[in-house]
Design a protein around this motif. Structure first.
Motif: not given
Lengths: 163, 432
Positions: B63-75, B77-84, B115-120
């Motif tokens: 699966f396209g990596t950039g496309q996979k990331w594009s579905f992650v909500p954009k808040e 990192a400090a405002d929403r708990r997310k995982y990489l 880098l991935a974590a910063y992106g998403v």
């Protein structure tokens, strides 16, 4: 002496509680806690399983569902050393079958069993990512490749002499 | 700026010397991408670069990596708990590429994760590592410790305001943990059964939080994409896809191994030039191009370009890009039986067609290989291949993956199946 029935040593209990504390829910530490117990005792006894379940706020049956799901968690005692011989496709092509038969003859056990002197348990394992050196095996934490009967015989002698 | 190299993923890997420490990693061009990105590039810019690089997931699905990331909500990192999450549960039979990257250069994975974590905009990193990779585990722990000490992980990295840290989850076996939703379930301390989608992990993943799961090799490409640019990366591939790929060959070839090559390298070149061709006395009969869950290709397909589209057009999948060779002196039925034993054993047991169908397939193959197979067994195998092979009839892709070598094998080795049943023995087994 470490026994599987005694209460877990206080430092192990503390470590499990610390693992649980960093998870959003303590059960997230389930596998890590069971691995910790196994690293110390060689396997996970029912007494220890119950104790860990209590620490994680889970029922013993719930945690046993995890323990019995993962093949690297042992719910029965194993020997001092564990040989895991890869049984996946590349190793099969490269002759793991005859090697396994040789090991079984030499040790006098079948896969899944432990030698009478409690030195060695033989287990099959899925691909261990050493396919360019098939047949491959894990002996405790060490990866071995290009295994043949001569290396196996030498290894068994060494393992029997090592505590 | 690092001069673009043809082998970005493995340039720093020297098995004799061991993995580079932070300083050696930096001298060889490491950390530059993190310096360039954190606080300087917008997270959306990172996602855009990765999309333009044409990087596709290296774990098997592609699966396209950039496309996979594009579905992650954009808040932020400090405002929403997310995982990489790095999927280091490499367990596809015949696959040994991620181990090379994990043991050879763990800092490259760590930087890729930053880098991935910063992106998403994920603040929490997890490396889901298979329990059998002991050396990788020790090296990852060491590298994470050093990176933390030097300020590459932790609070406010490089004064950018972005905080991110990584922990290693040492798993305890079971192939299905590599399926991304099963992996999440395992991390939550449950039996690793896959989840129904939606919700997709990007919106409802680990503990319900947005989560991205990327393969180790995928993540290791990121520092090079950010440092050298997406166009450079896209240009590394020989065909449609971007970058290099770690290809491998196992079986009866002269020099089994793994090599980083431009993605789209012809299979013939990998087998003949890099693996040294077949061992004397053996001929290439067929192969699985990308692990156990890819369909057989016969020897005439050897000129296929090893990229996602070309291998699919040839009737299989690129998968992990690690080919397993069937030679002319190994029984194809025995090989398929071995594969189906694996899949039957590794079924999580959650859905009935997979839990009960795969052991049935294994028993039928056992009977045929051992000489007690019947004509009607072939119909039963064909029915399983059709029923379990079509996507959507089982909960996850495990059973369809299991049916790929069977369905293709039934066609390719029809004469071998017939000979086993007619002769009541395996013709290739001495003394049978």
């Amino acid at each position: 002496m470490l026994t599987a029935e005694a209460p877990l040593p206080a430092p192990v209990r503390a470590e499990i509680l610390a693992l649980a504390a960093r998870e959003p829910h303590p059960r997230g530490a389930g596998v890590a806690a069971l691995r910790l117990v196994q690293a110390r005792f060689g396997w996970v006894s029912t007494a220890h399983l119950r104790e860990v379940a209590g620490l994680l706020g889970m029922s013993a049956d719930d945690l046993d569902g995890i323990a019995t799901y993962f093949n690297l968690l042992f719910r029965r005692p194993v020997g001092r050393h564990v040989i895991m011989l890869c049984d996946s496709v590349s190793c099969w092509i490269m002759g793991r079958g005859p090697l396994c038969a040789h090991l079984c003859r030499t040790l006098g056990i079948k896969p899944g069993e432990t030698t009478a002197d409690n030195a060695i348990t033989l287990l099959p394992t899925v691909c261990i990512g050493h396919c360019d050196h098939a047949p491959a095996m894990l002996v405790d934490d060490t990866l071995h490749g290009d295994v043949d009967t001569a290396t196996l015989d030498r290894l068994i002698d060494t393992l029997r002499d090592t505590p | 700026m690092t001069p673009p190299t043809e082998r970005p993923l493995t340039a720093m890997i020297d098995p004799a010397a061991g993995p580079p420490d932070c300083a050696a990693y930096e001298r060889a061009g490491g950390w530059q991408a993190t310096r360039n990105a954190l606080g300087r590039l917008a997270p959306a810019g990172i996602i855009d670069m990765v999309t333009r690089s044409k990087l596709r997931g290296r774990g098997g699905a592609g699966f396209g990596t950039g496309q996979k990331w594009s579905f992650v909500p954009k808040e932020p990192a400090a405002d929403r708990r997310k995982y990489l999450i790095a999927n280091a549960d490499e367990m596809e039979p015949g696959t040994f590429k991620d181990r090379l990257l994990l043991e050879g250069n763990p800092l490259q994975l760590i930087e890729g994760m930053i880098l991935a974590a910063y992106g998403v905009q994920a603040g929490h990193g997890v490396i889901f590592l298979r329990g059998e990779y002991h050396l990788a585990c020790a090296r990852l722990h060491h590298a994470i410790g050093e990176a933390r000490e030097k300020g590459w992980l932790g609070e406010n990295i490089l004064g950018s305001g972005f905080s991110f840290d990584i922990r290693v989850h040492s798993s305890a076996g079971r192939y299905i943990c590599g399926e991304e939703t099963a992996l999440l379930t395992a991390l939550e301390g449950r039996r690793a059964t896959p989840r129904s989608k939606p919700p997709f992990p990007q919106t409802g993943g680990l503990w319900g939080a947005p989560s991205v799961v990327n393969n180790v090799e995928t993540l290791c490409n990121l520092p090079h994409i950010i440092t050298n640019g997406p166009e450079w990366f896209a240009g590394l591939g020989l065909g449609e896809d971007g970058g290099t790929k770690i290809y491998g060959v196992s079986g009866r070839v002269v020099k089994p191994g793994a090599w980083e090559l431009p993605i789209g390298t012809p299979l013939r070149q990998i087998i003949e030039d890099h693996a040294g061709g077949m061992r004397p006395g053996y001929r290439l009969r067929a192969l699985l191009p990308g692990g156990a869950s890819t369909a057989f290709l016969d020897a005439t397909a050897i000129d296929v370009a090893m990229d996602y589209g070309s291998v699919e057009k040839a009737g299989s999948r690129l998968g992990t890009g690690m080919a397993i060779i069937l030679d002319d002196r190994t029984c194809p039925i025995g090989m398929i039986r071995n594969l189906e034993h694996f899949f039957a054993q590794e079924s999580c047991g959650w859905c009935t067609p997979c839990r009960d169908g795969l052991p049935w397939v294994e028993r039928l193959l056992d009977a045929i290989e051992n000489g007690s197979g019947q004509e009607e067994d072939m119909d039963q195998l064909g029915r399983h291949a059709r029923m379990l092979g079509a996507p959507g009839r089982t909960f996850c892709a495990h059973a369809p993956g299991a049916m790929a070598p069977l369905a293709s094998g039934l066609k390719l080795f029809a004469a071998d199946f017939a000979a086993h049943i007619q002769q009541g023995r395996c013709p290739q087994q001495p003394g049978a």
